[in-house]
Design a protein around this motif. Structure first.
Motif, short mmCIF file in Angstrom:
data_model
loop_
_atom_site.label_atom_id
_atom_site.label_comp_id
_atom_site.label_asym_id
_atom_site.label_seq_id
_atom_site.Cartn_x
_atom_site.Cartn_y
_atom_site.Cartn_z
N GLU A 225 1.10 -1.11 0.15
CA GLU A 225 0.52 -0.58 0.17
C GLU A 225 0.87 1.32 -0.09
O GLU A 225 0.51 2.14 -0.80
CB GLU A 225 -0.83 -0.07 1.72
N ALA A 226 1.90 1.32 0.65
CA ALA A 226 2.64 2.16 1.35
C ALA A 226 3.63 2.54 -0.41
O ALA A 226 3.81 3.46 -0.21
CB ALA A 226 3.92 2.56 1.69
N ALA A 227 3.79 1.23 -1.31
CA ALA A 227 4.36 1.74 -2.32
C ALA A 227 3.76 2.02 -3.63
O ALA A 227 4.65 2.15 -4.57
CB ALA A 227 5.64 -0.11 -2.43
N GLY A 228 2.85 2.02 -3.65
CA GLY A 228 1.74 2.34 -4.66
C GLY A 228 2.37 1.21 -6.05
O GLY A 228 2.77 0.15 -5.48
N GLU A 229 2.79 1.91 -7.01
CA GLU A 229 2.98 1.38 -8.26
C GLU A 229 4.63 0.63 -8.41
O GLU A 229 5.24 0.29 -9.17
CB GLU A 229 2.76 1.98 -9.18
N ARG A 230 5.53 1.23 -7.30
CA ARG A 230 6.68 0.96 -7.49
C ARG A 230 7.18 -0.58 -6.39
O ARG A 230 5.81 -1.24 -5.68
CB ARG A 230 7.32 2.10 -6.14
N ASP A 231 8.01 -1.21 -6.52
CA ASP A 231 8.36 -2.43 -5.92
C ASP A 231 8.44 -2.35 -4.44
O ASP A 231 9.31 -1.61 -3.96
CB ASP A 231 9.13 -3.08 -6.20
N VAL A 232 8.46 -3.82 -4.14
CA VAL A 232 8.87 -3.51 -1.70
C VAL A 232 9.68 -4.59 -1.91
O VAL A 232 9.91 -5.51 -2.79
CB VAL A 232 7.52 -4.91 -1.62
N ARG A 233 11.01 -4.04 -1.62
CA ARG A 233 12.26 -5.34 -1.36
C ARG A 233 11.57 -5.70 0.38
O ARG A 233 11.63 -4.95 1.20
CB ARG A 233 13.30 -4.05 -1.22
N ILE A 234 12.42 -7.09 -0.14
CA ILE A 234 12.82 -7.77 1.48
C ILE A 234 14.08 -7.44 1.62
O ILE A 234 14.85 -7.44 1.36
CB ILE A 234 12.11 -8.87 0.99
N ALA A 235 13.88 -6.49 2.11
CA ALA A 235 15.57 -6.04 2.33
C ALA A 235 16.44 -6.85 3.40
O ALA A 235 17.66 -6.81 3.38
CB ALA A 235 15.73 -4.76 3.51
N GLY A 236 15.92 -7.71 3.60
CA GLY A 236 16.52 -8.94 4.54
C GLY A 236 16.22 -9.11 6.31
O GLY A 236 15.04 -8.14 6.76
N GLY A 237 17.12 -10.23 7.49
CA GLY A 237 17.84 -10.74 6.59
C GLY A 237 17.94 -12.11 6.37
O GLY A 237 16.81 -12.05 6.28
N GLY A 238 18.60 -12.90 6.63
CA GLY A 238 18.44 -14.05 5.95
C GLY A 238 17.56 -14.40 6.05
O GLY A 238 16.14 -15.50 5.01
#
Length: 206
Positions: free
Chosen positions: A131-144
């Motif tokens: 919802e916050a990203a809108g049309e942009r992508d969501v990155r799962i930043a980490g960790g592993g």
């Protein structure tokens, strides 16, 4: 149209993305793992490390990864380590959703980064990030561990690995415990540079 869910990490040739102990972050092996990114102009400017730096495909990939990201999700372990090491103005400049068991008010930082603490699961964190990203992508930043949870839940569309010419021997493996019976990969591209090899894969359900 919602964007993709992806992750992008540096990985050693023997499959590790971080040392086992958070105290070893910023240590010699971790610095070698990330050696390809530190000289890049966009990285230096984003962290306000000074002007100058290298330009080229490595720099383009750092910039493209940043520009496609409308929000990030991370685990509590990564947040705890980053809270100690990030500058006052963290390098995200977007909302970040921290998967945790604790309750905590949002933490707003200079430069557009606000950390939101989500204690009702990875799906909820991703829904809020989308919802916050809108049309942009969501990155799962980490960790592993957090990345693996999203992969095994079938929630990752794509990922990129910067394969660094370094051996860890031990630490946190990227795919330790992956549900290989569920996850299939399709190679999208491979781009070598002088310091690393960038590998990108689409994720499919097997």
């Amino acid at each position: 149209m919602a964007g993709k869910v992806f992750f992008s990490v540096s990985m050693s040739l023997d499959g590790f993305i971080a040392p086992e102990s958070p105290e070893e972050l910023m240590g010699r092996l971790w610095m070698e793992l990330q050696h390809w990114v530190f000289p890049q102009r966009f990285f230096r400017e984003n962290l306000k490390l000074g002007k100058g730096g290298e330009e080229g495909r490595d720099n383009d990939i750092v910039r493209e990864t940043f520009e496609r990201t409308g929000a990030s999700v991370m685990g509590k372990r990564m947040f705890d380590a980053g809270e100690r090491m990030w500058p006052e103005e963290p390098p995200f400049h977007t909302p970040v959703f921290v998967v945790t068991h604790e309750k905590r008010d949002p933490w707003e930082r200079p430069g557009g980064t606000t950390f939101h603490f989500v204690n009702d699961g990875i799906e909820s964190a991703l829904e809020q990030a989308r919802e916050a990203a809108g049309e942009r992508d969501v990155r799962i930043a980490g960790g592993g561990t957090t990345i693996l949870e999203y992969v095994n839940a079938g929630l990752v569309d794509e990922f990129s690995i910067a394969l660094s010419p370094v051996l860890f021997g031990s630490g946190i493996r990227l795919f330790e415990g992956v549900d290989a019976g569920r996850v299939a990969l399709e190679q999208v591209r491979a781009e070598p540079s002088l310091r690393t090899t960038h590998l990108t894969y689409a994720v499919r359900e097997r």
